[in-house]
Design a protein around this motif. Structure first.
Motif, mmCIF file in Angstrom:
data_model
loop_
_atom_site.group_PDB
_atom_site.id
_atom_site.type_symbol
_atom_site.label_atom_id
_atom_site.label_comp_id
_atom_site.label_asym_id
_atom_site.label_seq_id
_atom_site.Cartn_x
_atom_site.Cartn_y
_atom_site.Cartn_z
ATOM 1 N N TRP A 11 0.823 -1.206 0.000
ATOM 2 C CA TRP A 11 0.000 0.000 0.000
ATOM 3 C C TRP A 11 0.859 1.258 0.000
ATOM 4 O O TRP A 11 0.594 2.205 -0.744
ATOM 5 C CB TRP A 11 -0.917 0.016 1.226
ATOM 6 C CG TRP A 11 -2.243 -0.615 0.969
ATOM 7 C CD1 TRP A 11 -2.643 -1.867 1.326
ATOM 8 C CD2 TRP A 11 -3.347 -0.024 0.286
ATOM 9 N NE1 TRP A 11 -3.932 -2.091 0.913
ATOM 10 C CE2 TRP A 11 -4.386 -0.969 0.265
ATOM 11 C CE3 TRP A 11 -3.549 1.207 -0.325
ATOM 12 C CZ2 TRP A 11 -5.625 -0.715 -0.331
ATOM 13 C CZ3 TRP A 11 -4.783 1.478 -0.912
ATOM 14 C CH2 TRP A 11 -5.803 0.508 -0.922
ATOM 15 N N GLU A 107 -9.620 4.367 -0.145
ATOM 16 C CA GLU A 107 -9.506 4.128 -1.585
ATOM 17 C C GLU A 107 -10.884 3.959 -2.213
ATOM 18 O O GLU A 107 -11.173 4.517 -3.297
ATOM 19 C CB GLU A 107 -8.637 2.891 -1.838
ATOM 20 C CG GLU A 107 -8.411 2.554 -3.293
ATOM 21 C CD GLU A 107 -7.436 3.497 -3.976
ATOM 22 O OE1 GLU A 107 -7.011 3.163 -5.098
ATOM 23 O OE2 GLU A 107 -7.118 4.572 -3.425
ATOM 24 N N PHE A 120 -4.229 11.421 1.864
ATOM 25 C CA PHE A 120 -4.725 10.044 1.973
ATOM 26 C C PHE A 120 -4.478 9.486 3.367
ATOM 27 O O PHE A 120 -5.384 8.938 4.009
ATOM 28 C CB PHE A 120 -4.055 9.167 0.916
ATOM 29 C CG PHE A 120 -4.721 7.834 0.704
ATOM 30 C CD1 PHE A 120 -5.480 7.598 -0.426
ATOM 31 C CD2 PHE A 120 -4.568 6.799 1.627
ATOM 32 C CE1 PHE A 120 -6.095 6.358 -0.632
ATOM 33 C CE2 PHE A 120 -5.166 5.571 1.438
ATOM 34 C CZ PHE A 120 -5.937 5.343 0.309
#
Length: 415
Positions: A11, A107, A120
């Motif tokens: 990730w 996501e 994020f």
């Protein structure tokens, strides 16, 4: 991305691609936070900005409130060794699987919306906090304040630790411009604590126009040294005498104490004393070895380097002082090195393992004396320094969070 391969490292490699998506507004991150119901946290929130001292102030707040029995979430950046350091729940890092699950939710929610890496992971931290029953959340601003992803959250108390020159390409080249960006975390009708004793004019103007309640160092609260190696804290609501000298800067401790007492949250003086006497933070004038003494410090701008030089000069070092240094190329290299130029006996300089590193050529502009050695990397620098060390010597590792991280890894390999 193939979500079947959802290990944390996979990730993080995926999210590195988001680094180029640097936006100068909060529209996208705000939209996704709204979709995930992350804008309102059922907790008392501190947002901490500043050029230096953010991490130590956050750590002090966390320590005091944990020791007082509160349930605390802490979000900081950057990390030293592991990404897991960035999010703590009740003083503990979370297992990788929780971050992976959180990343998946962000996501899915973002769809085709573009985010930066920091946006994020900030959403991810907020998502994790939302799913714990927390009393207090402490958010460390990544860069500036006004346009930082943490600023989508309305804090109960905002803090600016200090205002120095750093990140000039994004924040401005003078203290007024930088202060304007940092004061973007202020909220109308709420308290804003300023740790800098030399406050740029714009802060007073912004606070007045937005009806922010400013609480200022050396006016509403202050601290003093004692001759018996202790210090005192004076506040509108309380005075505390003969506190232990902490392992982090007193300036950071005093800012945190001011915030604690302005919050109205219940703590007792014995807890305060215990917290101050036991606080430490990796990479903040952090001693990891004696005989020889090795100190790690993430000082990466002029003000931090000046503070570091003052700390070293107060030490009673009988041997030689060695510096292992790596710096990023967008930093003020000259003024990071200059305060320590005549304190360090031997310099060992190296590029860092990032495309943002200052090169050997750039470092040579400011380190050109016979007592300087240039190596391929921080690991090689440590190998060379070890050959010359005696028990009475001091090694200081500084210049960047990455420098400290690479040294820790090198020392684990070579001892």
């Amino acid at each position: 991305m193939d979500i079947k391969h959802n290990a944390l490292l996979t990730w993080l490699e995926y999210l590195k691609k988001f680094n180029k998506n640097i936006t100068l507004n909060l529209t996208n991150v705000y939209l996704i936070a709204k979709r995930l119901n992350l804008l309102s946290m059922n907790a008392f929130i501190f947002t901490v900005a500043g050029t230096n001292g953010k991490g130590t102030t956050c750590a002090m707040l966390e320590k005091i409130f944990l020791n007082s029995g509160y349930r605390v979430g802490l979000y900081t950046s950057p990390h030293i060794v592991s990404y897991l350091e960035r999010v703590k729940i009740n003083g503990n890092i979370l297992e990788e699987q929780y971050h992976v699950f959180s990343f998946l939710q962000i996501e899915k929610a973002r769809g085709s919306i573009i985010l930066s890496f920091f946006e994020f992971i900030t959403l991810s931290a907020l998502f994790l906090f939302k799913h714990y029953l927390l009393d207090i959340i402490i958010l460390e601003v990544g860069l500036g304040g006004r346009l930082d992803a943490t600023n989508i959250i309305d804090s109960n108390i905002s803090i600016i630790t200090n205002i120095g020159i750093d990140h000039i390409s994004l924040l401005g080249a003078d203290r007024e411009s930088i202060a304007r960006e940092k004061s973007g975390i202020f909220r109308s009708g709420r308290i804003a604590i300023i740790g800098d004793s030399n406050i740029p004019n714009c802060i007073n103007k912004i606070a007045k126009s937005n009806k922010v309640i400013l609480k200022k160092n050396n006016i509403d609260w202050y601290w003093t040294h004692n001759h018996n190696n202790s210090w005192n804290f004076f506040h509108e609501y309380i005075n505390i005498y003969n506190l232990d000298i902490p392992k982090i800067p007193i300036s950071s401790v005093s800012v945190a104490l001011s915030a604690v007492y302005y919050s109205g949250l219940q703590v007792n003086i014995n807890t305060i004393r215990k917290s101050i006497s036991t606080i430490y933070l990796i990479g903040r004038f952090h001693t990891i070895s004696y005989f020889p003494q090795i100190i790690l410090d993430v000082a990466h701008n002029a003000d931090a380097a000046l503070y570091l030089s003052k700390k070293i000069r107060k030490m009673n070092i009988h041997g030689k002082i060695y510096a292992i240094i790596g710096i990023l190329n967008d930093k003020d290299i000259r003024n990071i090195i200059l305060p320590l130029k005549h304190t360090i006996n031997y310099w060992y300089a190296a590029p860092l393992k990032t495309n943002r590193t200052a090169t050997i050529y750039q470092l040579k502009k400011y380190l050109f004396t016979d007592n300087t050695f240039f190596l391929k990397n921080i690991h090689k620098a440590w190998i060379e320094v070890k050959k010359r060390l005696h028990p009475e010597d001091l090694v200081i590792v500084f210049g960047s969070f990455i420098t400290v991280s690479e040294f820790i890894i090198a020392k684990k390999i070579d001892g």
